[in-house]
Motif scaffolding. Structure first.
Motif, PDB file in Angstrom:
ATOM      1  N   PRO A 130      45.939  36.849  36.901  1.00  0.00           N
ATOM      2  CA  PRO A 130      45.393  35.607  37.189  1.00  0.00           C
ATOM      3  C   PRO A 130      46.504  34.815  37.671  1.00  0.00           C
ATOM      4  N   PRO A 131      46.631  34.221  38.651  1.00  0.00           N
ATOM      5  CA  PRO A 131      47.832  33.291  38.898  1.00  0.00           C
ATOM      6  C   PRO A 131      48.197  32.244  38.006  1.00  0.00           C
ATOM      7  N   ARG A 132      47.317  31.816  37.058  1.00  0.00           N
ATOM      8  CA  ARG A 132      47.752  30.821  36.248  1.00  0.00           C
ATOM      9  C   ARG A 132      48.595  31.461  34.923  1.00  0.00           C
ATOM     10  N   ASP A 133      48.625  32.954  35.163  1.00  0.00           N
ATOM     11  CA  ASP A 133      49.274  33.708  33.975  1.00  0.00           C
ATOM     12  C   ASP A 133      50.670  34.257  34.578  1.00  0.00           C
ATOM     13  N   ALA A 134      51.112  34.018  35.736  1.00  0.00           N
ATOM     14  CA  ALA A 134      52.201  34.575  36.445  1.00  0.00           C
ATOM     15  C   ALA A 134      53.370  34.419  35.903  1.00  0.00           C
ATOM     16  N   LEU A 135      53.642  33.037  35.411  1.00  0.00           N
ATOM     17  CA  LEU A 135      55.011  32.569  34.923  1.00  0.00           C
ATOM     18  C   LEU A 135      55.162  33.057  33.546  1.00  0.00           C
ATOM     19  N   ALA A 136      53.819  32.972  32.766  1.00  0.00           N
ATOM     20  CA  ALA A 136      53.899  33.521  31.322  1.00  0.00           C
ATOM     21  C   ALA A 136      54.052  35.017  31.370  1.00  0.00           C
ATOM     22  N   THR A 137      53.400  35.644  32.215  1.00  0.00           N
ATOM     23  CA  THR A 137      53.643  37.117  32.175  1.00  0.00           C
ATOM     24  C   THR A 137      55.372  37.739  32.468  1.00  0.00           C
ATOM     25  N   ALA A 138      56.045  36.715  33.334  1.00  0.00           N
ATOM     26  CA  ALA A 138      57.418  36.923  33.686  1.00  0.00           C
ATOM     27  C   ALA A 138      58.173  36.492  32.338  1.00  0.00           C
ATOM     28  N   THR A 139      57.856  35.454  31.659  1.00  0.00           N
ATOM     29  CA  THR A 139      58.551  35.068  30.573  1.00  0.00           C
ATOM     30  C   THR A 139      58.503  36.155  29.518  1.00  0.00           C
ATOM     31  N   ARG A 140      57.213  36.830  29.395  1.00  0.00           N
ATOM     32  CA  ARG A 140      56.711  37.750  28.179  1.00  0.00           C
ATOM     33  C   ARG A 140      57.828  39.068  28.648  1.00  0.00           C
ATOM     34  N   ILE A 141      57.936  39.412  29.857  1.00  0.00           N
ATOM     35  CA  ILE A 141      58.947  40.497  30.406  1.00  0.00           C
ATOM     36  C   ILE A 141      60.249  40.178  29.983  1.00  0.00           C
ATOM     37  N   LEU A 153      53.492  40.112  42.205  1.00  0.00           N
ATOM     38  CA  LEU A 153      52.507  40.273  43.281  1.00  0.00           C
ATOM     39  C   LEU A 153      51.337  39.472  43.194  1.00  0.00           C
ATOM     40  N   ASN A 154      51.288  38.271  42.340  1.00  0.00           N
ATOM     41  CA  ASN A 154      50.224  37.241  42.329  1.00  0.00           C
ATOM     42  C   ASN A 154      50.252  36.403  43.391  1.00  0.00           C
ATOM     43  N   ALA A 155      48.967  35.601  43.275  1.00  0.00           N
ATOM     44  CA  ALA A 155      48.501  34.700  44.493  1.00  0.00           C
ATOM     45  C   ALA A 155      49.280  33.228  44.020  1.00  0.00           C
ATOM     46  N   ILE A 156      50.343  33.120  44.179  1.00  0.00           N
ATOM     47  CA  ILE A 156      51.247  31.907  43.781  1.00  0.00           C
ATOM     48  C   ILE A 156      52.110  31.116  44.869  1.00  0.00           C
ATOM     49  N   SER A 157      52.352  29.960  44.587  1.00  0.00           N
ATOM     50  CA  SER A 157      52.923  29.580  45.586  1.00  0.00           C
ATOM     51  C   SER A 157      54.571  29.722  45.724  1.00  0.00           C
ATOM     52  N   THR A 195      29.601  38.015  47.964  1.00  0.00           N
ATOM     53  CA  THR A 195      28.683  38.662  46.941  1.00  0.00           C
ATOM     54  C   THR A 195      29.898  39.205  46.021  1.00  0.00           C
ATOM     55  N   ALA A 196      31.244  39.666  46.408  1.00  0.00           N
ATOM     56  CA  ALA A 196      31.859  40.148  45.296  1.00  0.00           C
ATOM     57  C   ALA A 196      32.707  39.095  44.686  1.00  0.00           C
ATOM     58  N   ILE A 197      32.489  37.765  44.805  1.00  0.00           N
ATOM     59  CA  ILE A 197      33.327  36.798  44.348  1.00  0.00           C
ATOM     60  C   ILE A 197      33.121  36.568  42.710  1.00  0.00           C
ATOM     61  N   PRO A 198      32.005  36.491  42.381  1.00  0.00           N
ATOM     62  CA  PRO A 198      31.606  36.011  40.895  1.00  0.00           C
ATOM     63  C   PRO A 198      32.510  36.473  39.742  1.00  0.00           C
ATOM     64  N   PRO A 199      33.043  37.800  39.676  1.00  0.00           N
ATOM     65  CA  PRO A 199      33.511  38.156  38.763  1.00  0.00           C
ATOM     66  C   PRO A 199      35.193  37.619  38.730  1.00  0.00           C
ATOM     67  N   LYS A 200      35.482  37.191  39.967  1.00  0.00           N
ATOM     68  CA  LYS A 200      36.933  36.759  40.222  1.00  0.00           C
ATOM     69  C   LYS A 200      36.962  35.310  40.357  1.00  0.00           C
ATOM     70  N   ALA A 201      35.865  34.519  40.328  1.00  0.00           N
ATOM     71  CA  ALA A 201      35.906  33.266  40.658  1.00  0.00           C
ATOM     72  C   ALA A 201      37.014  32.529  39.587  1.00  0.00           C
ATOM     73  N   TYR A 202      37.085  32.918  38.464  1.00  0.00           N
ATOM     74  CA  TYR A 202      37.754  32.237  37.436  1.00  0.00           C
ATOM     75  C   TYR A 202      39.374  32.374  37.877  1.00  0.00           C
ATOM     76  N   ARG A 203      39.692  33.587  38.568  1.00  0.00           N
ATOM     77  CA  ARG A 203      41.083  33.698  38.893  1.00  0.00           C
ATOM     78  C   ARG A 203      41.466  32.840  40.111  1.00  0.00           C
ATOM     79  N   TRP A 204      40.486  32.402  40.696  1.00  0.00           N
ATOM     80  CA  TRP A 204      40.780  31.760  42.312  1.00  0.00           C
ATOM     81  C   TRP A 204      41.107  30.220  41.924  1.00  0.00           C
ATOM     82  N   VAL A 205      40.533  29.570  40.709  1.00  0.00           N
ATOM     83  CA  VAL A 205      40.587  28.310  40.305  1.00  0.00           C
ATOM     84  C   VAL A 205      42.191  27.719  40.585  1.00  0.00           C
TER      85      VAL A 205
END
Length: 326
Positions: free
Chosen positions: A72-83, A103-107, A244-254
């Protein structure tokens, strides 16, 4: 002589990560992951797909030639920090280079922040910026062939990447071809910017449809709206059906919508007041947090499988939220 395939780490094993992992395994790559803190459903999916589960991040960076960050885009920086932290915690220095592909949807700004982090904390890690455009890889076997057959056909997203490629190992060429990567710039952040611009059109349009269909449903004219779109804009109606495919992914798109807004404001010179994507972020947050649609899981769908039911579920959630605040 064909060079040996690389070991690729995938973080994390969601719908897109799973699709990319399966594609790589079908092409004889060793695919590994670390599932610390993940659900049993995720573990079961990984095991079913023959993804090797490693015990921790240190094992991951030690074993991998490439790590693909698909979180999820909100976790991109934290994931890089982990690695970065895991790479620095290795007992012995890694002999072969480690490539970290975000490969995340980030700015572009967030992508450059990740690059700066790795350059300062773990300069031995090679960083590439990327974005995934399109749906998860899917297998379309020919004549019932197995996924490993040369006759099997995969539909794939495109993956633009940016960053310096001067010293990439020989294995990168095949990996790039397998994943449909396209190098578009030596400048970090450009690939993320392209992804944000593309997602503006696709996810932005989906948000307009969600709002229009929900309101039409509440007014009792949804059937007529769909009919008018079918006769006057059939292509757009077909595209809208994909919402109709969006609901499981909506939290990622916020958070993704906030990253898109940041891109338009920084590079398109739009003011925050003129940016469309802060309100769109709130729409997806409403779906994820205030309706039953936010409870949906990709592998276990119950609600929102049709335009009509999605509109009804959105309407019910919005009315319940309004009653609480009135």
């Amino acid at each position: 002589m064909t060079p040996s395939r690389a070991t690729v780490g995938v973080l994390s094993i969601g719908d897109m990560g799973m699709g990319i992992a399966k594609l790589l395994i079908a092409n004889d790559y060793r695919v590994v992951t670390n599932l610390e803190g993940r659900s049993e459903d995720t573990r079961a999916r990984a095991q079913e797909a023959s993804i090797e589960i490693l015990p921790n991040d240190v094992s991951l960076v030690t074993e991998c030639d490439y790590i693909l960050s698909i979180v999820p885009p909100r976790d991109a920086l934290a994931t890089a920090t982990r690695i970065s932290a895991a790479f620095n915690a290795q007992t012995n220095s890694k002999i072969t280079p480690l490539y970290f592909l975000d490969l995340n949807a980030i700015s572009p700004r967030t992508s450059r922040s990740i690059n700066d982090l790795l350059a300062s904390k773990s300069p031995a890690i090679k960083f590439l910026d990327g974005g995934i455009i399109g749906g998860s890889p899917k297998l379309r076997p020919t004549d019932e062939e197995s996924c490993s057959s040369s006759r099997a056909h995969w539909t794939k997203p495109s993956i633009p990447i940016s960053g310096p490629l001067s010293d990439t190992p020989i294995t990168f060429t095949h990996l790039s071809q397998t994943l449909s990567m396209k190098h578009i710039s030596d400048e970090i952040g450009i690939a993320s910017g392209l992804k944000c611009c593309f997602a503006s059109t696709s996810k932005g349009f989906s948000a307009l449809c969600i709002q229009a269909f929900t309101t039409a449903s509440e007014m009792g004219v949804l059937e007529h709206l769909i009919g008018e779109m079918g006769s006057r804009m059939p292509g757009l109606l077909k595209f809208a059906g994909g919402m109709t495919a969006i609901p499981p992914k909506a939290y990622r798109w916020v958070h993704e919508m906030e990253e898109i807004a940041q891109t338009h404001e920084e590079f398109g010179n739009f003011s925050k007041e003129a940016s469309l994507f802060h309100p769109i972020s709130k729409l997806y947050k409403t779906m994820a947090e205030d309706t039953v649609l936010g409870e949906e899981k990709t592998e276990r769908r119950k609600r929102g499988l049709t335009i009509e039911d999605m509109a009804e579920a959105m309407g019910d959630g919005l009315k319940a939220k309004k009653r609480k605040t009135d």
